[in-house]
Design an enzyme around this catalytic site. Sequence first.
Site, mmCIF file in Angstrom:
data_model
loop_
_atom_site.group_PDB
_atom_site.id
_atom_site.type_symbol
_atom_site.label_atom_id
_atom_site.label_comp_id
_atom_site.label_asym_id
_atom_site.label_seq_id
_atom_site.Cartn_x
_atom_site.Cartn_y
_atom_site.Cartn_z
ATOM 1 N N ASN A 27 0.831 -1.252 -0.031
ATOM 2 C CA ASN A 27 -0.049 0.070 0.234
ATOM 3 C C ASN A 27 1.115 1.216 0.051
ATOM 4 O O ASN A 27 1.532 1.417 1.058
ATOM 5 C CB ASN A 27 -0.709 0.120 1.131
ATOM 6 C CG ASN A 27 -2.057 1.065 1.317
ATOM 7 O OD1 ASN A 27 -1.782 2.030 0.303
ATOM 8 N ND2 ASN A 27 -2.738 1.022 2.186
ATOM 9 N N ARG A 109 -2.633 -2.077 -3.656
ATOM 10 C CA ARG A 109 -3.794 -1.395 -3.302
ATOM 11 C C ARG A 109 -3.655 -0.109 -4.060
ATOM 12 O O ARG A 109 -2.639 0.665 -4.246
ATOM 13 C CB ARG A 109 -3.751 -0.999 -1.766
ATOM 14 C CG ARG A 109 -5.133 0.152 -1.821
ATOM 15 C CD ARG A 109 -4.989 0.865 -0.450
ATOM 16 N NE ARG A 109 -6.368 1.903 -0.368
ATOM 17 C CZ ARG A 109 -6.279 3.069 0.429
ATOM 18 N NH1 ARG A 109 -5.167 3.213 1.025
ATOM 19 N NH2 ARG A 109 -7.330 3.637 0.467
ATOM 20 N N HIS A 198 -13.042 2.859 -0.099
ATOM 21 C CA HIS A 198 -12.857 1.837 0.937
ATOM 22 C C HIS A 198 -13.547 0.644 0.559
ATOM 23 O O HIS A 198 -13.960 -0.331 1.111
ATOM 24 C CB HIS A 198 -13.690 2.350 2.102
ATOM 25 C CG HIS A 198 -13.359 3.509 2.884
ATOM 26 N ND1 HIS A 198 -13.899 4.500 3.648
ATOM 27 C CD2 HIS A 198 -11.869 3.845 3.006
ATOM 28 C CE1 HIS A 198 -13.063 5.605 4.190
ATOM 29 N NE2 HIS A 198 -11.787 5.145 3.815
ATOM 30 N N ARG A 259 -12.457 15.883 6.972
ATOM 31 C CA ARG A 259 -13.217 16.149 5.740
ATOM 32 C C ARG A 259 -14.870 16.450 5.997
ATOM 33 O O ARG A 259 -15.393 15.965 7.167
ATOM 34 C CB ARG A 259 -13.120 14.986 4.887
ATOM 35 C CG ARG A 259 -11.702 14.399 4.305
ATOM 36 C CD ARG A 259 -11.838 13.368 3.394
ATOM 37 N NE ARG A 259 -10.711 12.823 3.035
ATOM 38 C CZ ARG A 259 -10.325 11.466 3.269
ATOM 39 N NH1 ARG A 259 -11.506 10.725 3.425
ATOM 40 N NH2 ARG A 259 -9.187 11.037 2.827
ATOM 41 N N GLU A 402 -8.460 -5.127 5.279
ATOM 42 C CA GLU A 402 -8.322 -4.912 3.729
ATOM 43 C C GLU A 402 -6.887 -5.632 3.085
ATOM 44 O O GLU A 402 -7.021 -5.892 2.144
ATOM 45 C CB GLU A 402 -8.048 -3.439 3.697
ATOM 46 C CG GLU A 402 -9.303 -2.522 4.040
ATOM 47 C CD GLU A 402 -8.945 -0.920 3.967
ATOM 48 O OE1 GLU A 402 -9.280 -0.480 2.919
ATOM 49 O OE2 GLU A 402 -8.758 -0.626 5.363
#
Length: 421
Positions: A27, A109, A198, A259, A402
């Site tokens: 990743n 990823r 996601h 955010r 993940e």
Amino acid sequence: MSSHPSPTTALPDELRSAPSSRVLVLNSGSSSLKYQLLDMGDSSRLAVGLVERIGEQSSRLKHTPVGGESRERGGAIADHDAALKAVAEELAKDGLGLDSPDLAAIGHRVVHGGKSFTEPTVIDDDVLAEIERLIPVAPLHNPANLTGIRTAQALRPDLPQVAVFDTAFHTTMPESAARYAIDVKTADEHRVRRYGFHGTSHAYVSRATAELLGKNPAETNVIVLHLGNGASASAVRGGRCVDTSMGLTPLEGLVMGTRSGDMDPAVIFHLMRVGGMSADEIDTLLNKKSGLIGLCGDNDMREIRRRVDEGDEQAELAFDIYIHRLKKYIGAYYAVLGRVDAVAFTAGVGENAAPVREAALAGLEELGLAVDGERNAVRGDEARLISPEGSRVAVAVVPTDEELEIATQTYALVIGSGNHT
């Protein structure tokens, strides 16, 4: 948009490595490289690690062989090439070198796959070119992901490299959910639509939730709430995403750590015209200075809850806004699905913040949603139910994984079989 080989047929026979069982998951961020080495024979981890502050004098590599002592090394790591070589050296010390014949593939990823990539995909020149073309809609992520891929290809050009896309799980959304209500020609010309993110987490958690209930994922409807510093919700019908909260970028949707989530687009024009702010300044405001940190100065839910318990009104308001938005999405996705078998909480906040889970479902008892106080208070690393016995809708806490999802998808593609979990 250029075509690329079908992901299920793109792997040449000479690259198939059925006897090998290890997958390295990478990743790559702009200045970091997270990695895990897994043995897909039993889905076990062999090593995990992180290289951070790549390109700085104060770079750091932390490597942990599973069952062994963690090791750290400091000093300048110039670029991702040097970072991956350092990772390879650490793995070799544990007898897990990247030159091992047991290594079947490297799984990457990749944040944004647009409409093109709906499944894990063996990386070739066409795939790299398409990921590069998507940089304008993922300027913070895709360049770093590309760097990691090219670095790994240079180190092991003989190994299949597989891209697993954050957006892929959401490509099953119908056009009614994926389209924004703007001029179609303009939207298509500039690739403006809702992609969602996601996805590997939502895929893993929705499937794991069905398994927790003893149900077939293809017959189970789940609302997944991935609540971390970044946060997103999804409506999953029979194992397929039919709606998700993030959009063209990861800015849309829930209130997040930094955010804003959903907001009237005219706020941007207002800040430009009245506030004299530039597009870049507004971008920074909405992505890095909004959400919980903008509302109360903290983006750590543990600290916010501590302040709430001490009577801090600003923290309390931030928490209430966070919960209000979350509850709206739960209700909306309940309506989208029609029948809900489970609501699953995951990621850092979802897995660990009992007050968030309790508050998000408070008052929804008429929908069959409730949290058992004692079950909710229990902490643990295993998937578990926190709803009262006999509830119409199950409420679950399901730790996301993940990296395992990326490794599973990569391995299944490489050995050409349907499902290896």
